[in-house]
Design a protein around this motif. Sequence first.
Motif, PDB file in Angstrom:
ATOM      1  N   GLU A  10      49.585  27.483  45.753  1.00 36.67           N
ATOM      2  CA  GLU A  10      49.507  28.489  44.686  1.00 36.67           C
ATOM      3  C   GLU A  10      49.491  29.889  45.277  1.00 36.67           C
ATOM      4  O   GLU A  10      50.131  30.815  44.752  1.00 36.67           O
ATOM      5  N   SER A  11      48.762  30.058  46.387  1.00 38.53           N
ATOM      6  CA  SER A  11      48.675  31.357  47.042  1.00 38.53           C
ATOM      7  C   SER A  11      50.036  31.782  47.592  1.00 38.53           C
ATOM      8  O   SER A  11      50.443  32.944  47.480  1.00 38.53           O
ATOM      9  N   GLU A  12      50.766  30.814  48.181  1.00 43.07           N
ATOM     10  CA  GLU A  12      52.085  31.118  48.724  1.00 43.07           C
ATOM     11  C   GLU A  12      53.056  31.502  47.611  1.00 43.07           C
ATOM     12  O   GLU A  12      53.862  32.423  47.757  1.00 43.07           O
ATOM     13  N   HIS A  13      53.001  30.777  46.480  1.00 43.71           N
ATOM     14  CA  HIS A  13      53.876  31.086  45.350  1.00 43.71           C
ATOM     15  C   HIS A  13      53.562  32.482  44.805  1.00 43.71           C
ATOM     16  O   HIS A  13      54.470  33.238  44.416  1.00 43.71           O
ATOM     17  N   GLU A  14      52.282  32.825  44.793  1.00 38.07           N
ATOM     18  CA  GLU A  14      51.860  34.136  44.295  1.00 38.07           C
ATOM     19  C   GLU A  14      52.416  35.243  45.206  1.00 38.07           C
ATOM     20  O   GLU A  14      52.887  36.299  44.718  1.00 38.07           O
ATOM     21  N   LYS A  15      52.395  35.003  46.516  1.00 44.22           N
ATOM     22  CA  LYS A  15      52.910  35.986  47.454  1.00 44.22           C
ATOM     23  C   LYS A  15      54.419  36.171  47.294  1.00 44.22           C
ATOM     24  O   LYS A  15      54.936  37.289  47.375  1.00 44.22           O
ATOM     25  N   LYS A  27      45.663  24.855  46.360  1.00 47.73           N
ATOM     26  CA  LYS A  27      45.332  26.274  46.343  1.00 47.73           C
ATOM     27  C   LYS A  27      46.200  27.049  47.351  1.00 47.73           C
ATOM     28  O   LYS A  27      46.611  28.189  47.091  1.00 47.73           O
ATOM     29  N   ARG A  28      46.493  26.420  48.472  1.00 44.23           N
ATOM     30  CA  ARG A  28      47.341  27.075  49.476  1.00 44.23           C
ATOM     31  C   ARG A  28      48.741  27.311  48.923  1.00 44.23           C
ATOM     32  O   ARG A  28      49.321  28.397  49.085  1.00 44.23           O
ATOM     33  N   ARG A  59      56.121  35.770  44.550  1.00 42.68           N
ATOM     34  CA  ARG A  59      56.383  36.497  43.310  1.00 42.68           C
ATOM     35  C   ARG A  59      56.164  37.991  43.497  1.00 42.68           C
ATOM     36  O   ARG A  59      56.787  38.822  42.824  1.00 42.68           O
ATOM     37  N   GLU A  60      55.225  38.316  44.391  1.00 38.21           N
ATOM     38  CA  GLU A  60      54.910  39.723  44.617  1.00 38.21           C
ATOM     39  C   GLU A  60      55.966  40.434  45.465  1.00 38.21           C
ATOM     40  O   GLU A  60      56.024  41.654  45.490  1.00 38.21           O
ATOM     41  N   GLN A  61      56.764  39.658  46.194  1.00 41.52           N
ATOM     42  CA  GLN A  61      57.782  40.263  47.082  1.00 41.52           C
ATOM     43  C   GLN A  61      58.990  40.783  46.285  1.00 41.52           C
ATOM     44  O   GLN A  61      59.327  40.275  45.246  1.00 41.52           O
TER      45      GLN A  61
END
Length: 260
Positions: free
Chosen positions: A251-256, A248-249, A258-260
């Motif tokens: 996944e959260s980092e990958h999501e961040k 989950k950590r 992508r948002e950048q």
Amino acid sequence: QAEDALHESEERLRSILDNTTAVVYIKDIQGRYTFINRQFETLFHVKRGEIKGKSPYDCFPEEIAAAHLENDRKVFEVKIPMQFDEMATHDDGQLHSYLSVKFPLFDSAGTVYAVCGISTDITERKRMEDQLRRLSSAVEQSSTTIVITDTNGNIQYVNPKFTQLTGYTPEEAIGKNPRILKSGKTPPEVYKQLWDAITAGGEWQGEFCNKKKNGEFYWELAHISPLRNSEGAITNFIAFKDDITERKRMESEHEKLREQ
């Protein structure tokens, strides 16, 4: 009349011995059979009329026969009933486990003249016990958290991985509800879906954000299902849970990213 009564009593006893599922036999002090019941005949392919004068060496492999006679010797020596775990090969060559109760027979002078044995086949029980031991060992050593609750959701068992992950000892967890792990971050509808599914006899799989004893949050992927008795009634629920905090950590980092 006395002879008739004695004959009737003997016939009644013989009928009982011949209709029991236990193996019953009598051996003299030389270890020779003087009586066997019908179950002995059936399982070991020996006829009652042919057994007199024969010893266990005539019926079983040498090592097994020697063990039987050694147990008989102990009974003759101590002159009290004793219980033994014994092995015996059936006429099909299969090795079976027996629980044998052996006791001395005394004559009118108080001298032991024979030993009587009543042996019950416990092969299936032994197999189940061995299977249960292996299962218990697998559960205790599992890298997956395993929790068993009653039908009200109260914890009845946790494996060592549960303690290692959550910080709660079995003594602290047993009797409690899994709510002790709630973090407040899992939506209430998730718990409702879970409970509705398993109480209806189904299985449920999903993710929780839980809280350890020290307050640290962690994520679990849980698979929960009902356990049923022989009549099909639900008696317990069992949960298999894997720690997915690191996943989950990431996944959260990958999501961040992508948002950048």
